[in-house]
Design an enzyme around this catalytic site. Structure first.
Site, mmCIF file in Angstrom:
data_model
loop_
_atom_site.group_PDB
_atom_site.id
_atom_site.type_symbol
_atom_site.label_atom_id
_atom_site.label_comp_id
_atom_site.label_asym_id
_atom_site.label_seq_id
_atom_site.Cartn_x
_atom_site.Cartn_y
_atom_site.Cartn_z
ATOM 1 N N ASP A 74 44.284 37.251 43.136
ATOM 2 C CA ASP A 74 42.920 37.703 43.451
ATOM 3 C C ASP A 74 42.974 38.664 44.632
ATOM 4 O O ASP A 74 43.272 38.256 45.763
ATOM 5 C CB ASP A 74 42.050 36.491 43.785
ATOM 6 C CG ASP A 74 40.589 36.871 43.993
ATOM 7 O OD1 ASP A 74 40.270 38.078 44.057
ATOM 8 O OD2 ASP A 74 39.756 35.944 44.099
ATOM 9 N N ASN A 98 41.813 50.202 40.988
ATOM 10 C CA ASN A 98 40.890 50.215 39.850
ATOM 11 C C ASN A 98 40.153 48.890 39.672
ATOM 12 O O ASN A 98 39.085 48.849 39.052
ATOM 13 C CB ASN A 98 41.703 50.550 38.585
ATOM 14 C CG ASN A 98 40.988 50.184 37.312
ATOM 15 O OD1 ASN A 98 40.105 50.900 36.855
ATOM 16 N ND2 ASN A 98 41.358 49.045 36.715
ATOM 17 N N TYR A 165 25.937 46.862 43.014
ATOM 18 C CA TYR A 165 27.143 47.474 42.419
ATOM 19 C C TYR A 165 27.240 48.943 42.821
ATOM 20 O O TYR A 165 28.283 49.399 43.302
ATOM 21 C CB TYR A 165 27.107 47.323 40.901
ATOM 22 C CG TYR A 165 28.221 48.065 40.188
ATOM 23 C CD1 TYR A 165 29.550 47.725 40.392
ATOM 24 C CD2 TYR A 165 27.927 49.116 39.315
ATOM 25 C CE1 TYR A 165 30.568 48.411 39.743
ATOM 26 C CE2 TYR A 165 28.939 49.802 38.651
ATOM 27 C CZ TYR A 165 30.263 49.445 38.866
ATOM 28 O OH TYR A 165 31.254 50.126 38.233
ATOM 29 N N GLY A 166 26.171 49.690 42.631
ATOM 30 C CA GLY A 166 26.182 51.100 43.007
ATOM 31 C C GLY A 166 26.415 51.284 44.499
ATOM 32 O O GLY A 166 27.126 52.200 44.931
ATOM 33 N N ALA A 167 25.822 50.403 45.297
ATOM 34 C CA ALA A 167 25.996 50.502 46.749
ATOM 35 C C ALA A 167 27.448 50.234 47.137
ATOM 36 O O ALA A 167 27.997 50.886 48.040
ATOM 37 C CB ALA A 167 25.066 49.508 47.455
ATOM 38 N N ALA A 168 28.076 49.290 46.458
ATOM 39 C CA ALA A 168 29.490 49.004 46.743
ATOM 40 C C ALA A 168 30.357 50.204 46.377
ATOM 41 O O ALA A 168 31.280 50.570 47.118
ATOM 42 C CB ALA A 168 29.933 47.759 45.979
ATOM 43 N N LYS A 169 30.075 50.830 45.238
ATOM 44 C CA LYS A 169 30.865 52.009 44.852
ATOM 45 C C LYS A 169 30.600 53.178 45.799
ATOM 46 O O LYS A 169 31.496 53.998 46.054
ATOM 47 C CB LYS A 169 30.553 52.391 43.405
ATOM 48 C CG LYS A 169 31.067 51.393 42.353
ATOM 49 C CD LYS A 169 32.566 51.199 42.393
ATOM 50 C CE LYS A 169 33.092 50.490 41.134
ATOM 51 N NZ LYS A 169 34.535 50.189 41.223
ATOM 52 N N ILE A 198 32.127 54.114 29.974
ATOM 53 C CA ILE A 198 33.450 54.038 29.349
ATOM 54 C C ILE A 198 33.461 52.810 28.450
ATOM 55 O O ILE A 198 33.247 51.678 28.924
ATOM 56 C CB ILE A 198 34.578 53.919 30.407
ATOM 57 C CG1 ILE A 198 34.491 55.056 31.443
ATOM 58 C CG2 ILE A 198 35.940 53.895 29.712
ATOM 59 C CD1 ILE A 198 34.704 56.451 30.904
HETATM 60 N N1 LIG Z 1 33.554 50.720 31.887
HETATM 61 C C1 LIG Z 1 32.652 51.501 32.486
HETATM 62 O O1 LIG Z 1 31.685 51.972 31.872
HETATM 63 C C2 LIG Z 1 32.844 51.849 33.958
HETATM 64 C C3 LIG Z 1 32.019 52.844 34.493
HETATM 65 C C4 LIG Z 1 32.160 53.202 35.831
HETATM 66 C C5 LIG Z 1 33.108 52.573 36.613
HETATM 67 N N2 LIG Z 1 33.903 51.589 36.081
HETATM 68 C C6 LIG Z 1 34.891 50.977 36.972
HETATM 69 O O2 LIG Z 1 36.164 51.060 36.370
HETATM 70 C C7 LIG Z 1 37.003 50.032 36.896
HETATM 71 C C8 LIG Z 1 37.727 49.349 35.746
HETATM 72 O O3 LIG Z 1 36.760 48.646 34.960
HETATM 73 P P1 LIG Z 1 36.805 48.593 33.361
HETATM 74 O O4 LIG Z 1 35.667 49.360 32.873
HETATM 75 O O5 LIG Z 1 38.161 48.908 32.864
HETATM 76 O O6 LIG Z 1 36.442 47.044 33.122
HETATM 77 P P2 LIG Z 1 37.389 45.776 32.952
HETATM 78 O O7 LIG Z 1 38.070 45.848 31.644
HETATM 79 O O8 LIG Z 1 36.513 44.595 33.225
HETATM 80 O O9 LIG Z 1 38.506 45.909 34.095
HETATM 81 C C9 LIG Z 1 38.351 45.404 35.400
HETATM 82 C C10 LIG Z 1 39.693 44.832 35.822
HETATM 83 O O10 LIG Z 1 39.649 44.461 37.212
HETATM 84 C C11 LIG Z 1 40.302 43.210 37.364
HETATM 85 N N3 LIG Z 1 39.741 42.558 38.549
HETATM 86 C C12 LIG Z 1 38.426 42.362 38.829
HETATM 87 N N4 LIG Z 1 38.291 41.701 39.986
HETATM 88 C C13 LIG Z 1 39.556 41.478 40.453
HETATM 89 C C14 LIG Z 1 40.079 40.817 41.598
HETATM 90 N N5 LIG Z 1 39.265 40.222 42.517
HETATM 91 N N6 LIG Z 1 41.414 40.786 41.789
HETATM 92 C C15 LIG Z 1 42.244 41.352 40.862
HETATM 93 N N7 LIG Z 1 41.804 41.987 39.766
HETATM 94 C C16 LIG Z 1 40.476 42.032 39.547
HETATM 95 C C17 LIG Z 1 40.011 42.465 36.055
HETATM 96 O O11 LIG Z 1 40.991 41.496 35.760
HETATM 97 P P3 LIG Z 1 40.740 39.917 36.051
HETATM 98 O O12 LIG Z 1 39.338 39.603 35.593
HETATM 99 O O13 LIG Z 1 41.802 39.235 35.251
HETATM 100 O O14 LIG Z 1 40.945 39.752 37.518
HETATM 101 C C18 LIG Z 1 40.060 43.593 35.042
HETATM 102 O O15 LIG Z 1 41.364 43.756 34.517
HETATM 103 C C19 LIG Z 1 36.103 49.112 37.706
HETATM 104 O O16 LIG Z 1 36.272 49.379 39.090
HETATM 105 C C20 LIG Z 1 34.700 49.507 37.258
HETATM 106 O O17 LIG Z 1 33.730 49.268 38.255
HETATM 107 C C21 LIG Z 1 33.784 51.215 34.769
#
Ligand SMILES: NC(=O)c1ccc[n+]([C@@H]2O[C@H](COP(=O)([O-])OP(=O)(O)OC[C@H]3O[C@@H](n4cnc5c(N)ncnc54)[C@H](OP(=O)(O)O)[C@@H]3O)[C@@H](O)[C@H]2O)c1
Length: 261
Positions: A74, A98, A165-169, A198
């Site tokens: 984590d 990421n 969420y947006g504020a964190a980003k 995505i």
């Molecule tokens: N998909 C979209 O539309 C979109 C749009 C804008 C931005 N994003 C950003 O893109 C990034 C990747 O997201 P995604 O879309 O690929 O979704 P995702 O498939 O849910 O991927 C997020 C990954 O982060 C890992 N994770 C989350 N919290 C964690 C922690 N505390 N420690 C270690 N690993 C952690 C998760 O694995 P575990 O749960 O196993 O820890 C998961 O593999 C994120 O930062 C998200 O905010 C996504």
């Protein structure tokens, strides 16, 4: 269960670093979605890739599929990060922060009063999206040298507004700028890639309605949703030697849904 203690022997690429030209890449959240595609792109290019996440299952499946080394932990906690970095190599060339997501999709606790629930919602998105990147980078920064690349993954939610969420980003964007100034003279660049919608990720936890998806696609100039590969290719470019003079930038990957001019 893969643990930081056994990952160096359980991974498929932990022993593949045979020359100084092989780059070592760490992709947080590399077991799924955008992180998986990013890790796959680096692995296909011959890098020694380490993927980190909390769940051993997706990590191990992805690691086997793309030839990466899984490290479970984590990254939102100091102890979790310390355990993970203990399993990573002494030299890191590329760090992709990421890991994250909108923790609101995981729901809020039942029965909590409004202030307690609000604090919980904000703390969770802060931890998932800011602390993961800041703590991981703090721990790995001493292992990075000239030519190093740090790529953070933000979101269109920052300029658009999306609650905690947006504020964190948005905070991640601000920190990207200050970190770039801190490490720039050591030859390390720091940038942030901000995706729009995505698909083929776990981001929405299966809660993206057809209506919302169509609305988000309609807002693009390209007329389609983004894919993990759309983001991975931009991250790979920012991590390349040719991107040496690009730092402290936000690069939008959203099909024109938002202009970052
Ligand atoms: N998909 C979209 O539309 C979109 C749009 C804008 C931005 N994003 C950003 O893109 C990034 C990747 O997201 P995604 O879309 O690929 O979704 P995702 O498939 O849910 O991927 C997020 C990954 O982060 C890992 N994770 C989350 N919290 C964690 C922690 N505390 N420690 C270690 N690993 C952690 C998760 O694995 P575990 O749960 O196993 O820890 C998961 O593999 C994120 O930062 C998200 O905010 C996504």
């Amino acid at each position: 269960m893969t643990t930081p203690d056994d990952t160096m022997t359980s991974g498929t690429s932990g022993t593949s670093r045979t020359s100084g030209t092989v780059r070592t890449v760490v992709v947080t959240g590399g077991g799924t979605g955008i992180g998986r595609a990013t890790a796959a792109a680096f692995a296909a290019g011959g890098a020694d890739v380490y993927i980190v996440g909390r769940r051993a299952g997706p990590l191990q499946e992805t690691a086997a599929a793309i030839a990466a080394t899984p490290v479970a932990g984590d990254l939102a906690t100091p102890d979790g990060v310390a355990a993970v970095v203990a399993a990573l190599p002494e030299q890191i060339d590329v760090l992709v922060n990421n890991a994250g997501g909108n923790t609101d999709f995981d729901g809020v606790p039942d029965g909590a009063d409004e202030l307690t629930a609000t604090a919980d919602v904000w703390n969770r998105n802060w931890a998932a999206n800011v602390l993961t990147a800041v703590l991981t980078t703090t721990a790995l920064r001493p292992r990075m040298g000239a030519g190093g690349r740090i790529v953070n993954v933000g979101s269109i939610a920052s300029p658009r507004g999306a609650g905690s969420y947006g504020a964190a980003k948005a905070a991640l964007e601000s920190w990207t700028v200050s970190l770039a100034a801190d490490v720039g003279r050591d030859g390390i660049t720091v940038n942030l890639v901000a995706p729009g919608l995505i698909v083929d990720t776990e981001f929405f936890r299966g809660r993206l309605s057809d209506e919302r998806r169509m609305r988000l696609v309609a807002a693009t100039a390209t007329g389609r949703a983004g894919t993990p590969d759309d983001v991975a290719s931009v991250i790979a470019f920012l991590a390349s030697p040719g991107a040496a003079h690009i730092t402290a930038q936000v690069v939008h990957v959203n099909g024109g849904a938002h202009s970052g001019r």
